[in-house]
Design a protein around this motif. Structure first.
Motif, mmCIF file in Angstrom:
data_model
loop_
_atom_site.group_PDB
_atom_site.id
_atom_site.type_symbol
_atom_site.label_atom_id
_atom_site.label_comp_id
_atom_site.label_asym_id
_atom_site.label_seq_id
_atom_site.Cartn_x
_atom_site.Cartn_y
_atom_site.Cartn_z
ATOM 1 N N SER A 176 -7.158 16.921 0.526
ATOM 2 C CA SER A 176 -7.250 18.364 0.284
ATOM 3 C C SER A 176 -6.169 18.867 -0.664
ATOM 4 C CB SER A 176 -7.162 19.131 1.605
ATOM 5 O OG SER A 176 -8.268 18.824 2.431
ATOM 6 N N VAL A 177 -5.038 18.170 -0.706
ATOM 7 C CA VAL A 177 -3.938 18.592 -1.584
ATOM 8 C C VAL A 177 -3.625 17.550 -2.656
ATOM 9 C CG1 VAL A 177 -2.876 20.134 0.099
ATOM 10 C CG2 VAL A 177 -2.261 17.708 0.122
ATOM 11 N N GLU A 178 -4.293 16.395 -2.570
ATOM 12 C CA GLU A 178 -4.131 15.303 -3.536
ATOM 13 C C GLU A 178 -2.672 14.883 -3.696
ATOM 14 O OE1 GLU A 178 -6.238 16.185 -7.170
ATOM 15 O OE2 GLU A 178 -8.156 15.651 -6.222
ATOM 16 N N ARG A 179 -2.009 14.821 -2.556
ATOM 17 C CA ARG A 179 -0.643 14.294 -2.491
ATOM 18 C C ARG A 179 -0.517 13.555 -1.166
ATOM 19 N NH1 ARG A 179 3.576 14.247 -6.057
ATOM 20 N NH2 ARG A 179 5.043 15.356 -4.703
ATOM 21 N N ILE A 234 4.333 9.880 -9.937
ATOM 22 C CA ILE A 234 3.822 10.050 -11.293
ATOM 23 C C ILE A 234 2.760 11.144 -11.382
ATOM 24 C CG2 ILE A 234 4.343 7.656 -11.864
ATOM 25 C CD1 ILE A 234 1.365 7.022 -11.662
ATOM 26 N N GLY A 235 2.483 11.792 -10.240
ATOM 27 C CA GLY A 235 1.555 12.907 -10.253
ATOM 28 C C GLY A 235 0.105 12.521 -10.411
ATOM 29 N N ARG A 236 -0.267 11.369 -9.850
ATOM 30 C CA ARG A 236 -1.661 10.929 -9.922
ATOM 31 C C ARG A 236 -2.164 10.658 -8.515
ATOM 32 N NH1 ARG A 236 -2.362 5.692 -13.242
ATOM 33 N NH2 ARG A 236 -1.982 4.634 -11.253
ATOM 34 N N PHE A 237 -3.414 11.031 -8.241
ATOM 35 C CA PHE A 237 -3.977 10.799 -6.915
ATOM 36 C C PHE A 237 -5.184 9.872 -7.020
ATOM 37 C CE2 PHE A 237 -6.686 11.690 -3.251
ATOM 38 C CZ PHE A 237 -5.769 11.592 -2.216
ATOM 39 N N ASP A 238 -5.077 8.719 -6.410
ATOM 40 C CA ASP A 238 -6.191 7.770 -6.311
ATOM 41 C C ASP A 238 -6.608 7.679 -4.853
ATOM 42 O OD1 ASP A 238 -6.281 6.967 -9.061
ATOM 43 O OD2 ASP A 238 -4.453 5.804 -8.700
ATOM 44 N N PRO A 239 -7.905 7.481 -4.571
ATOM 45 C CA PRO A 239 -8.369 7.413 -3.181
ATOM 46 C C PRO A 239 -7.669 6.303 -2.394
ATOM 47 C CG PRO A 239 -10.219 7.618 -4.687
ATOM 48 C CD PRO A 239 -9.007 7.362 -5.536
ATOM 49 N N PHE A 240 -7.501 6.563 -1.101
ATOM 50 C CA PHE A 240 -6.832 5.609 -0.219
ATOM 51 C C PHE A 240 -7.487 4.239 -0.276
ATOM 52 C CE2 PHE A 240 -6.117 3.509 3.857
ATOM 53 C CZ PHE A 240 -4.765 3.713 4.081
ATOM 54 N N SER A 241 -8.829 4.193 -0.259
ATOM 55 C CA SER A 241 -9.515 2.903 -0.259
ATOM 56 C C SER A 241 -9.236 2.135 -1.547
ATOM 57 C CB SER A 241 -11.023 3.090 -0.070
ATOM 58 O OG SER A 241 -11.578 3.855 -1.119
ATOM 59 N N LEU A 246 0.833 -1.201 0.000
ATOM 60 C CA LEU A 246 0.000 0.000 0.000
ATOM 61 C C LEU A 246 0.875 1.262 0.000
ATOM 62 C CD1 LEU A 246 -2.689 1.498 0.273
ATOM 63 C CD2 LEU A 246 -2.653 0.967 2.729
ATOM 64 N N GLN A 247 1.912 1.272 0.836
ATOM 65 C CA GLN A 247 2.827 2.414 0.864
ATOM 66 C C GLN A 247 3.496 2.607 -0.495
ATOM 67 O OE1 GLN A 247 5.655 2.047 4.074
ATOM 68 N NE2 GLN A 247 4.070 1.526 5.552
ATOM 69 N N GLU A 248 3.913 1.514 -1.097
ATOM 70 C CA GLU A 248 4.531 1.591 -2.421
ATOM 71 C C GLU A 248 3.565 2.207 -3.430
ATOM 72 O OE1 GLU A 248 5.083 -1.923 -5.364
ATOM 73 O OE2 GLU A 248 6.926 -1.846 -4.176
ATOM 74 N N SER A 249 2.287 1.882 -3.304
ATOM 75 C CA SER A 249 1.281 2.394 -4.241
ATOM 76 C C SER A 249 1.114 3.900 -4.123
ATOM 77 C CB SER A 249 -0.070 1.696 -3.998
ATOM 78 O OG SER A 249 0.020 0.314 -4.268
ATOM 79 N N TRP A 250 1.037 4.424 -2.871
ATOM 80 C CA TRP A 250 0.813 5.872 -2.774
ATOM 81 C C TRP A 250 2.093 6.657 -3.064
ATOM 82 C CZ3 TRP A 250 -0.469 4.251 2.704
ATOM 83 C CH2 TRP A 250 0.535 4.557 3.626
#
Length: 220
Positions: free
Chosen positions: A140-143, A48-55, A38-42
């Motif tokens: 809020s910051v998508e990072r 790569i500048g992409r934000f996907d929801p935590f779930s 999961l850590q590797e994913s975020w």
């Protein structure tokens, strides 16, 4: 004093997820393996500048683990994991430590990689929501932490410089990120967590008991 707290593992005990991983994979040791995935994913999402929801990332990490261990993961399994994350218990030292800080007038903020709605549910479930003056999410910051934007977001929320904030977490990467953003840092050594003792300047304080750690931070 402005004290900023990570949530998952720092305040909430992720070992409560172990029975699920025992059921799916036959070993509780796969739960830390899932969390690392999961850590590797975020962190990849940050790079790569992409934000996907935590779930979504949590579900994806479980599917990756299933593929790695040749275990079929169903949509129901994914939902069971998400539901369990929302109902994890607090570590035994948390309630008293936060109550003491609130009674002394310190400002407490939760800053989490979880979604904001999920963070409120998690903290409400364990009776901690009322201890916090603010609950903030990286949404809020998508990072994701440890990128600098979430830490700066916490500082902007309170209208202060990051140097006026202390970040408390059970993860070295979180504290390294906070330090790079200008915060002071406190490491709570939860089971299975450690930081390089030779790392210069991070953390400023460390302990394996939250109340004792916070007493030292406030005194310092």
């Amino acid at each position: 004093m402005h004290l900023i707290f990570d949530v998952n593992e720092t305040l909430l005990d992720t070992r409560a997820l172990d029975p699920l991983f025992q059921r799916w994979f036959g070993s509780e040791a796969t739960r830390p393996e899932w969390f690392l995935t999961l850590q590797e994913s975020w962190m990849t999402a940050n790079l790569i500048g992409r934000f996907d929801p935590f779930s979504s990332l949590a579900r994806s990490a479980l599917r990756q683990l299933g593929a790695k261990h040749d275990v079929a993961i169903s949509a129901d399994d994914e939902q069971a994991l998400v539901d369990a994350i929302l109902s994890m218990p607090a570590h035994g030292d948390v309630q008293s430590a936060l109550s003491t800080l609130r009674n002394r007038g310190h400002t407490l903020t939760a800053l989490t990689n979880s979604a904001l709605k999920a963070a409120h549910r998690q903290l409400e479930h364990v009776g901690l929501e009322g201890h916090f003056d603010a609950i903030l999410s990286v949404e809020s910051v998508e990072r994701y932490k440890p990128a600098p934007e979430p830490y700066r977001h916490a500082a902007r929320h309170w209208g202060v410089d990051t140097r006026e904030l202390v970040m408390i977490a059970a993860h070295g990467w979180d504290l390294i990120g906070a330090n790079a953003a200008g915060m002071r840092t406190g490491f709570i050594a939860r089971p299975g967590r450690a930081m390089d003792p030779a790392l210069a300047g991070v953390p400023d304080w460390r302990d394996d008991d939250l109340s004792r750690l916070l007493e030292r931070i406030v005194a310092g």
